[in-house]
Motif scaffolding. Structure first.
Motif, PDB file in Angstrom:
ATOM      1  N   LEU A 176      -0.005 -23.321   8.331  1.00 32.17           N
ATOM      2  CA  LEU A 176       1.213 -22.536   8.084  1.00 32.17           C
ATOM      3  C   LEU A 176       2.212 -23.360   7.285  1.00 32.17           C
ATOM      4  N   TRP A 177       2.396 -24.612   7.679  1.00 31.78           N
ATOM      5  CA  TRP A 177       3.349 -25.506   7.027  1.00 31.78           C
ATOM      6  C   TRP A 177       2.953 -25.762   5.571  1.00 31.78           C
ATOM      7  N   VAL A 178       1.692 -26.137   5.365  1.00 31.41           N
ATOM      8  CA  VAL A 178       1.221 -26.458   4.015  1.00 31.41           C
ATOM      9  C   VAL A 178       1.211 -25.213   3.134  1.00 31.41           C
ATOM     10  N   SER A 179       0.745 -24.094   3.672  1.00 27.72           N
ATOM     11  CA  SER A 179       0.699 -22.855   2.891  1.00 27.72           C
ATOM     12  C   SER A 179       2.102 -22.391   2.503  1.00 27.72           C
ATOM     13  N   SER A 180       3.057 -22.618   3.365  1.00 29.83           N
ATOM     14  CA  SER A 180       4.442 -22.271   3.049  1.00 29.83           C
ATOM     15  C   SER A 180       4.951 -23.093   1.872  1.00 29.83           C
ATOM     16  N   GLY A 181       4.553 -24.362   1.844  1.00 32.12           N
ATOM     17  CA  GLY A 181       4.929 -25.207   0.720  1.00 32.12           C
ATOM     18  C   GLY A 181       4.322 -24.710  -0.579  1.00 32.12           C
ATOM     19  N   GLU A 182       3.043 -24.317  -0.524  1.00 35.01           N
ATOM     20  CA  GLU A 182       2.369 -23.800  -1.721  1.00 35.01           C
ATOM     21  C   GLU A 182       3.029 -22.507  -2.190  1.00 35.01           C
ATOM     22  N   GLY A 183       3.386 -21.653  -1.239  1.00 35.05           N
ATOM     23  CA  GLY A 183       4.062 -20.407  -1.601  1.00 35.05           C
ATOM     24  C   GLY A 183       5.419 -20.662  -2.223  1.00 35.05           C
ATOM     25  N   ALA A 184       6.132 -21.665  -1.717  1.00 37.11           N
ATOM     26  CA  ALA A 184       7.436 -22.009  -2.278  1.00 37.11           C
ATOM     27  C   ALA A 184       7.294 -22.515  -3.710  1.00 37.11           C
ATOM     28  N   VAL A 185       6.270 -23.337  -3.946  1.00 35.41           N
ATOM     29  CA  VAL A 185       6.023 -23.848  -5.300  1.00 35.41           C
ATOM     30  C   VAL A 185       5.737 -22.699  -6.260  1.00 35.41           C
ATOM     31  N   ARG A 186       4.866 -21.793  -5.848  1.00 31.67           N
ATOM     32  CA  ARG A 186       4.527 -20.657  -6.711  1.00 31.67           C
ATOM     33  C   ARG A 186       5.743 -19.774  -6.973  1.00 31.67           C
ATOM     34  N   THR A 187       6.567 -19.587  -5.961  1.00 32.20           N
ATOM     35  CA  THR A 187       7.773 -18.772  -6.123  1.00 32.20           C
ATOM     36  C   THR A 187       8.713 -19.395  -7.138  1.00 32.20           C
ATOM     37  N   LEU A 188       8.907 -20.694  -7.053  1.00 30.51           N
ATOM     38  CA  LEU A 188       9.803 -21.385  -7.985  1.00 30.51           C
ATOM     39  C   LEU A 188       9.268 -21.314  -9.412  1.00 30.51           C
ATOM     40  N   LEU A 189       7.951 -21.483  -9.557  1.00 31.66           N
ATOM     41  CA  LEU A 189       7.348 -21.481 -10.891  1.00 31.66           C
ATOM     42  C   LEU A 189       7.296 -20.089 -11.517  1.00 31.66           C
ATOM     43  N   ALA A 190       7.210 -19.060 -10.682  1.00 32.35           N
ATOM     44  CA  ALA A 190       7.016 -17.699 -11.183  1.00 32.35           C
ATOM     45  C   ALA A 190       8.300 -17.005 -11.596  1.00 32.35           C
ATOM     46  N   GLN A 191       9.442 -17.545 -11.217  1.00 33.57           N
ATOM     47  CA  GLN A 191      10.683 -16.834 -11.484  1.00 33.57           C
ATOM     48  C   GLN A 191      11.082 -16.925 -12.960  1.00 33.57           C
ATOM     49  N   ASP A 192      11.935 -16.008 -13.357  1.00 37.93           N
ATOM     50  CA  ASP A 192      12.418 -15.934 -14.731  1.00 37.93           C
ATOM     51  C   ASP A 192      13.399 -17.081 -14.981  1.00 37.93           C
ATOM     52  N   ASP A 193      13.065 -17.945 -15.939  1.00 36.55           N
ATOM     53  CA  ASP A 193      13.937 -19.083 -16.227  1.00 36.55           C
ATOM     54  C   ASP A 193      15.310 -18.652 -16.714  1.00 36.55           C
ATOM     55  N   ALA A 194      15.365 -17.515 -17.383  1.00 30.87           N
ATOM     56  CA  ALA A 194      16.641 -17.040 -17.919  1.00 30.87           C
ATOM     57  C   ALA A 194      17.578 -16.550 -16.822  1.00 30.87           C
ATOM     58  N   ALA A 195      17.003 -16.067 -15.730  1.00 34.02           N
ATOM     59  CA  ALA A 195      17.818 -15.567 -14.610  1.00 34.02           C
ATOM     60  C   ALA A 195      17.140 -15.941 -13.294  1.00 34.02           C
ATOM     61  N   PRO A 196      17.103 -17.226 -12.973  1.00 33.64           N
ATOM     62  CA  PRO A 196      16.396 -17.666 -11.760  1.00 33.64           C
ATOM     63  C   PRO A 196      17.070 -17.165 -10.487  1.00 33.64           C
ATOM     64  N   THR A 197      16.228 -16.788  -9.548  1.00 33.64           N
ATOM     65  CA  THR A 197      16.732 -16.347  -8.238  1.00 33.64           C
ATOM     66  C   THR A 197      16.976 -17.536  -7.327  1.00 33.64           C
ATOM     67  N   TRP A 198      16.131 -18.569  -7.489  1.00 29.05           N
ATOM     68  CA  TRP A 198      16.164 -19.708  -6.574  1.00 29.05           C
ATOM     69  C   TRP A 198      16.389 -21.018  -7.319  1.00 29.05           C
ATOM     70  N   THR A 199      16.976 -21.961  -6.626  1.00 28.47           N
ATOM     71  CA  THR A 199      17.005 -23.358  -7.040  1.00 28.47           C
ATOM     72  C   THR A 199      16.170 -24.130  -6.028  1.00 28.47           C
ATOM     73  N   PRO A 200      15.795 -25.370  -6.317  1.00 25.87           N
ATOM     74  CA  PRO A 200      15.086 -26.150  -5.302  1.00 25.87           C
ATOM     75  C   PRO A 200      15.859 -26.248  -3.990  1.00 25.87           C
ATOM     76  N   ASP A 201      17.178 -26.366  -4.072  1.00 25.40           N
ATOM     77  CA  ASP A 201      17.990 -26.474  -2.854  1.00 25.40           C
ATOM     78  C   ASP A 201      17.986 -25.174  -2.050  1.00 25.40           C
ATOM     79  N   SER A 202      18.217 -24.052  -2.742  1.00 23.40           N
ATOM     80  CA  SER A 202      18.318 -22.790  -2.004  1.00 23.40           C
ATOM     81  C   SER A 202      16.962 -22.353  -1.451  1.00 23.40           C
ATOM     82  N   LEU A 203      15.907 -22.479  -2.266  1.00 23.28           N
ATOM     83  CA  LEU A 203      14.583 -22.083  -1.789  1.00 23.28           C
ATOM     84  C   LEU A 203      14.070 -23.051  -0.738  1.00 23.28           C
ATOM     85  N   GLY A 204      14.309 -24.347  -0.940  1.00 21.64           N
ATOM     86  CA  GLY A 204      13.902 -25.340   0.049  1.00 21.64           C
ATOM     87  C   GLY A 204      14.582 -25.118   1.387  1.00 21.64           C
ATOM     88  N   SER A 205      15.853 -24.759   1.347  1.00 18.27           N
ATOM     89  CA  SER A 205      16.583 -24.492   2.595  1.00 18.27           C
ATOM     90  C   SER A 205      16.035 -23.259   3.306  1.00 18.27           C
TER      91      SER A 205
END
Length: 218
Positions: A176-205
């Motif tokens: 669960l812990w590791v898969s959550s990390g992988e999902g967070a990475v994919r979420t950060l990479l998949a977002q629109d750079d022009a209008a990002p929903t997340w930052t490392p701080d907000s998504l990490g939190s």
């Protein structure tokens, strides 16, 4: 000002080619690997060829061959380099990190992970977006290291929390812990750079809080 004569233009082009060739293999290798990474992320490992690299770099094929004997050696060097970078990033994230009963420790870990992703997105895109065998092997090795380290950190924590059947639950909770990390990475990479929903701080939190609560109440 008069236009440059064809003779001067030809001389300038020849000089540029000579300078490109004279950079030397040692200075060319990192450039070649960077270009190989770009091509792999865009089109897959199969698209990484000496011709494609030379065209992208605007150099002749002998310039590439002077740095690497061939395509196989380029791919081996690329995978080795990215594996080293991933290892260093994961080691830094997990170094001396004692998982205890605080939410902040989990948040800090996920923020550190996502900060590393943001600093080198192409490498993580290759790792998480490529179906190629070489990359999947790298992903598998990295995941095994992370899972083993997380299990070592989490095991005493579950005991301190008084988690029932902690030994039996440990593998599932690590997943669960590791898969959550992988999902967070994919979420950060998949977002629109022009209008990002997340930052490392907000998504990490957000992910850190969610994982802590899930593990704490397991």
């Amino acid at each position: 000002m008069s236009a440059m004569s064809p003779t001067v233009e030809a001389g300038t082009a020849a000089t540029s080619k000579r300078r490109a060739a004279h950079l030397g293999p040692e200075r060319r290798r990192p450039q070649i690997l960077d270009v190989a990474l770009e091509i792999a992320v865009e089109s897959g490992i199969s698209a990484v060829t000496v011709v494609a690299i030379a065209q992208r770099m605007k150099v002749t094929r002998p310039v590439v061959y002077a740095a690497f004997p061939g395509r196989t050696q380029i791919l081996e060097a690329l995978i080795a380099r990215e594996e080293r970078y991933f290892g260093e990033a994961i080691a830094q994230i997990l170094r001396n990190r004692q998982v205890d009963a605080t939410e902040g420790v989990f948040i800090d870990g996920f923020v550190a992970l996502l900060t590393a992703v943001q600093a080198r997105p192409q490498a993580w895109l290759l790792l998480y977006g490529s179906p190629d065998v070489e990359v999947m092997d790298l992903f598998g090795r990295g995941r095994s290291v992370v899972s083993a380290r997380c299990a070592k950190l989490l095991k005493p924590t579950l005991r301190s929390w008084g988690t029932l059947d902690a030994e039996a639950k440990l593998p599932a909770l690590v997943e669960l812990w590791v898969s959550s990390g992988e999902g967070a990475v994919r979420t950060l990479l998949a977002q629109d750079d022009a209008a990002p929903t997340w930052t490392p701080d907000s998504l990490g939190s957000f992910i850190g809080e969610a994982v802590y609560r899930a593990l704490r109440t397991a």
